[in-house]
Design a protein around this motif. Structure first.
Motif, PDB file in Angstrom:
ATOM      1  N   PRO A 239       0.935  -1.149  -0.080  1.00 28.51           N
ATOM      2  CA  PRO A 239      -0.162  -0.109  -0.090  1.00 28.51           C
ATOM      3  C   PRO A 239       0.867   1.259  -0.147  1.00 28.51           C
ATOM      4  N   ARG A 240       0.460   2.243  -0.708  1.00 29.73           N
ATOM      5  CA  ARG A 240       1.118   3.760  -0.617  1.00 29.73           C
ATOM      6  C   ARG A 240       1.114   4.086   0.707  1.00 29.73           C
ATOM      7  N   GLU A 241      -0.132   4.032   1.342  1.00 27.17           N
ATOM      8  CA  GLU A 241      -0.064   4.910   2.622  1.00 27.17           C
ATOM      9  C   GLU A 241      -1.129   4.240   3.549  1.00 27.17           C
ATOM     10  N   LEU A 242      -0.965   4.663   4.973  1.00 31.15           N
ATOM     11  CA  LEU A 242      -1.783   4.149   5.960  1.00 31.15           C
ATOM     12  C   LEU A 242      -2.210   5.549   6.738  1.00 31.15           C
ATOM     13  N   THR A 243      -3.489   5.736   6.985  1.00 29.65           N
ATOM     14  CA  THR A 243      -3.708   6.921   7.882  1.00 29.65           C
ATOM     15  C   THR A 243      -4.797   6.264   9.106  1.00 29.65           C
ATOM     16  N   PHE A 244      -4.366   6.495  10.440  1.00 33.68           N
ATOM     17  CA  PHE A 244      -5.239   6.092  11.506  1.00 33.68           C
ATOM     18  C   PHE A 244      -5.118   6.962  12.603  1.00 33.68           C
ATOM     19  N   ALA A 245      -5.988   6.940  13.660  1.00 35.55           N
ATOM     20  CA  ALA A 245      -5.864   7.587  14.574  1.00 35.55           C
ATOM     21  C   ALA A 245      -5.962   6.842  15.878  1.00 35.55           C
ATOM     22  N   PHE A 246      -5.313   7.103  17.085  1.00 35.09           N
ATOM     23  CA  PHE A 246      -5.289   6.142  18.158  1.00 35.09           C
ATOM     24  C   PHE A 246      -5.670   7.219  19.379  1.00 35.09           C
ATOM     25  N   ALA A 247      -6.344   6.436  20.272  1.00 32.99           N
ATOM     26  CA  ALA A 247      -6.995   7.340  21.273  1.00 32.99           C
ATOM     27  C   ALA A 247      -7.089   6.268  22.789  1.00 32.99           C
ATOM     28  N   SER A 248      -7.334   6.943  23.848  1.00 29.66           N
ATOM     29  CA  SER A 248      -7.383   6.430  25.064  1.00 29.66           C
ATOM     30  C   SER A 248      -8.036   7.095  26.147  1.00 29.66           C
ATOM     31  N   CYS A 249      -8.388   6.454  27.213  1.00 31.34           N
ATOM     32  CA  CYS A 249      -8.565   7.116  28.627  1.00 31.34           C
ATOM     33  C   CYS A 249      -9.889   8.291  28.333  1.00 31.34           C
ATOM     34  N   GLN A 250     -11.214   7.679  28.498  1.00 33.02           N
ATOM     35  CA  GLN A 250     -12.363   8.619  28.283  1.00 33.02           C
ATOM     36  C   GLN A 250     -13.348   8.435  29.376  1.00 33.02           C
ATOM     37  N   ALA A 251     -12.613   9.081  30.383  1.00 37.52           N
ATOM     38  CA  ALA A 251     -13.462   9.080  31.781  1.00 37.52           C
ATOM     39  C   ALA A 251     -14.875   9.861  31.402  1.00 37.52           C
ATOM     40  N   TRP A 252     -16.032   9.249  31.390  1.00 44.94           N
ATOM     41  CA  TRP A 252     -17.353   9.913  31.248  1.00 44.94           C
ATOM     42  C   TRP A 252     -17.420  11.115  32.096  1.00 44.94           C
ATOM     43  N   GLN A 253     -17.242  10.862  33.258  1.00 41.97           N
ATOM     44  CA  GLN A 253     -17.446  12.059  34.497  1.00 41.97           C
ATOM     45  C   GLN A 253     -16.654  13.228  34.040  1.00 41.97           C
ATOM     46  N   ASP A 254     -15.373  13.316  33.328  1.00 41.50           N
ATOM     47  CA  ASP A 254     -14.565  14.171  33.163  1.00 41.50           C
ATOM     48  C   ASP A 254     -14.536  15.082  32.112  1.00 41.50           C
TER      49      ASP A 254
ATOM     50  N   VAL B  60      -2.162   9.513  12.732  1.00 41.46           N
ATOM     51  CA  VAL B  60      -0.961   9.114  12.243  1.00 41.46           C
ATOM     52  C   VAL B  60      -1.169   9.062  10.664  1.00 41.46           C
ATOM     53  N   ASN B  61      -0.228   9.386   9.788  1.00 38.53           N
ATOM     54  CA  ASN B  61      -0.214   8.952   8.431  1.00 38.53           C
ATOM     55  C   ASN B  61       1.300   8.312   8.243  1.00 38.53           C
ATOM     56  N   VAL B  62       1.251   7.114   7.372  1.00 38.01           N
ATOM     57  CA  VAL B  62       2.353   6.420   7.227  1.00 38.01           C
ATOM     58  C   VAL B  62       2.621   6.059   5.658  1.00 38.01           C
ATOM     59  N   ASN B  63       3.818   6.563   5.316  1.00 39.60           N
ATOM     60  CA  ASN B  63       4.030   5.903   3.622  1.00 39.60           C
ATOM     61  C   ASN B  63       5.323   5.211   3.686  1.00 39.60           C
ATOM     62  N   ARG B  64       5.811   4.971   2.742  1.00 36.58           N
ATOM     63  CA  ARG B  64       6.959   4.044   2.515  1.00 36.58           C
ATOM     64  C   ARG B  64       8.238   4.770   2.997  1.00 36.58           C
ATOM     65  N   GLU B  65       8.328   6.083   3.201  1.00 39.44           N
ATOM     66  CA  GLU B  65       9.253   6.908   3.278  1.00 39.44           C
ATOM     67  C   GLU B  65       9.491   7.429   4.756  1.00 39.44           C
ATOM     68  N   ARG B  66       8.112   7.641   5.422  1.00 40.87           N
ATOM     69  CA  ARG B  66       8.207   8.353   6.688  1.00 40.87           C
ATOM     70  C   ARG B  66       6.887   7.945   7.380  1.00 40.87           C
ATOM     71  N   TRP B  67       6.890   8.298   8.689  1.00 43.19           N
ATOM     72  CA  TRP B  67       5.671   8.261   9.652  1.00 43.19           C
ATOM     73  C   TRP B  67       5.577   9.580  10.174  1.00 43.19           C
TER      74      TRP B  67
END
Length: 536
Positions: free
Chosen positions: A155-170, A494-501
């Motif tokens: 593949p030419r590229e990959l694009t994703f998001a990462f997340a964590s920690c979602q306290a409803w009360q906050d 995040v976007n990743v291709n063959r040359e860089r992240w």
């Protein structure tokens, strides 16, 4: 000390209150759905918790929904009867469902909280699909998902998001509105999807909370109820419906800072092992019931297998690990009220493990066999050293990898020696953003950089946050390998291709009221075959 998953017999599994094998298989759609009863709705709205997809492969994915006409019912049954319900599903190439490529049915059982997890296979790699469910004459909202690229493709590229920690009360889940606006292949969630704490009217949202949420989560009904509250949030449902997700868990899906079930007097956060095993069984089952996980992730009583690999062609491998289930107890003076300690020999003990023997062997084998250009390690808690003392001594948190320093060094050395092309660790837990160089040995000032790490902040946990607070100033002064710090809320794109992240730290100015805008606070890159982070 335990360092591996202990086998659990079917009798022991059912003794902990887990679902039976037949109920599980019915919910995957692997068996016919003719055994389900017809269900006549007494009130509208079966799909109040939305739809989701996850763990994509080149030819498919798992779909998810849970029937919940009364999601906040105090008994945790979400208003459903104690009977099986047939749930049909469709997968199509188009949003109008004129080009349906898969139809089937699964059975929503009371043993699994009336959730279904049909696993779809035989589709085209690298394609977008749409899906929906039908039950008792009602059609769900539709979702959009996609398969991974073909196994040997480039593949030419990959694009994703990462997340964590979602306290409803906050705070509010506005970050997910912005994730939904991104052009992504998938989302990775690194843990603390929920928090086990009781919920009261004294919360940062300033809203009234029904009384059934006023106790901490201990049993299955209460964990189910907590998931119902979290999953009722519209921004979260929107993001789930638009992308396939890859999930792991951290501590708060069970209880803060849990570690195995070995008791050491005065220092361990867990209660009696048998009591804690029952709590873990309930927490793991609710985790499975409420997320798009495959049958391979179904818990067996108090045990669950979460480590797995998901390739994105030969561009990248997602290697998801579990840093909770198999670890030895926290080192040094854990339990002094802060989780931090002056340096001690115990954290350097080479026999101590956070991964367990089986998972560690599996991970190292993957270092040797992966052909991916980018090796993405989905990790719950910061792998980097985070020293709180700018002076010659060290003052460390021992719940993350700093409490298991020898194994961290072994892992990073193995990646270096086995020729992993580009190891990039993505982490959560800390409610802070970091861009970090990972050293082969943090005790050696001349140690080479062998990998890169991006730690993502929380969705809401900790409230509104700040750009660089006192902790950030200390960390930047004490940790030369840390190139960036920020303590606002948000996620990492995040976007990743063959040359860089490239990692973009996407931040919100506030979460204690809805409607916050999003902006990119900073961007960092990793170049192919050059470990270490550089400001973009």
């Amino acid at each position: 000390m335990s360092s591996h998953v202990r086998p659990v017999s079917r009798r022991r599994f059912l003794g902990y209150g887990g679902a039976g094998t037949a109920a599980v298989v019915l919910g995957t759609g692997a068996l016919g759905a003719s055994a389900a009863h017809a269900y006549t709705l007494k009130k509208e709205g079966l799909f109040t918790l939305g739809v989701a997809s996850g763990d994509p492969s080149p030819d498919g994915f798992v779909l998810w929904t849970r029937l919940a006409p009364e999601p906040f019912a105090a008994d945790g049954k979400a208003g459903m009867p104690d009977r099986r319900v047939r749930v049909e599903y469709e997968v199509a190439r188009d949003e109008g469902f004129k080009k349906v490529v898969r139809r089937g049915a699964a059975v929503a059982t009371p043993e699994l909280g009336h959730s279904v997890h049909p696993e779809i296979a035989g589709l085209q790699p690298g394609h977008e699909y749409f899906y929906r469910f039908r039950a008792a004459g009602e059609i769900s909202p539709h979702g959009r998902t996609r398969t991974m690229p073909a196994a040997r493709s480039q593949p030419r590229e990959l694009t994703f998001a990462f997340a964590s920690c979602q306290a409803w009360q906050d705070g509010y889940y506005t970050a997910y509105d912005h994730i939904a606006d991104e052009d992504l292949d998938l989302v990775v969630h690194l843990g603390d999807y929920l928090y086990e704490y009781e919920l009261t009217n004294n919360n940062r949202r300033g809203v009234q909370v029904p009384p059934q949420f006023g106790t901490e989560t201990f049993d299955l009904a209460r964990y189910r109820l907590q998931y119902s509250l979290y999953k009722s949030e519209a921004p979260l449902q929107k993001a789930h419906a638009l992308f396939p997700w890859i999930h792991t868990l951290d501590d708060h899906e069970v209880v803060n800072d849990w570690a195995d079930d070995t008791v050491i007097a005065g220092r361990h956060p867990n209660p009696d092992p048998a009591e804690f095993a029952r709590r873990k069984a309930a927490a793991f089952q609710a985790f499975y019931e409420n997320l798009p996980l495959r049958r391979a992730q179904l818990p067996s009583g108090p045990d669950i297998r979460l480590h797995r690999r998901l390739p994105f062609g030969r561009l990248a491998d997602f290697t998801m690990i579990d840093t909770r289930s198999h670890r030895d107890i926290q080192a040094c003076s854990y339990g002094n009220g802060t989780g931090r300690t002056r340096d001690c020999d115990e954290r350097l003990d080479a026999s101590r493990t956070v991964l367990g023997d089986e998972q560690k062997s599996w991970l190292l084998d993957g270092f040797s066999t992966s052909e991916a250009r980018w090796h993405i390690l989905g990790n719950q808690m910061p792998m980097t050293e985070t020293d709180w003392d700018p002076g010659p001594g060290k003052w460390l948190w021992v719940d993350p990898w700093d409490g298991y320093a020898a194994e961290r060094n072994q892992l990073l050395a193995a990646a270096h020696e086995r020729g992993v092309r580009n190891l990039v660790v993505i982490s959560g837990d800390r409610h802070q953003n970091y861009a970090v160089d990972l050293k082969r040995d943090f005790d050696d000032p001349g140690s080479p950089t062998v990998a890169s790490e991006f730690v993502g902040t929380s969705i809401t946990s900790g409230g509104d946050g700040a750009d660089i607070d006192a902790t950030g100033q200390t960390f930047l002064a004490a940790n030369a390998h840390m190139k960036f710090f920020n303590a606002q809320r948000g996620y990492v794109r995040v976007n990743v291709n063959r040359e860089r992240w490239r990692s973009d730290f996407r931040v919100l100015p506030y979460v204690t009221r809805p409607g916050a805008p999003v902006s990119t606070r900073a961007s960092f890159v990793v170049e192919d075959r050059r470990p270490g982070v550089q400001e973009a």
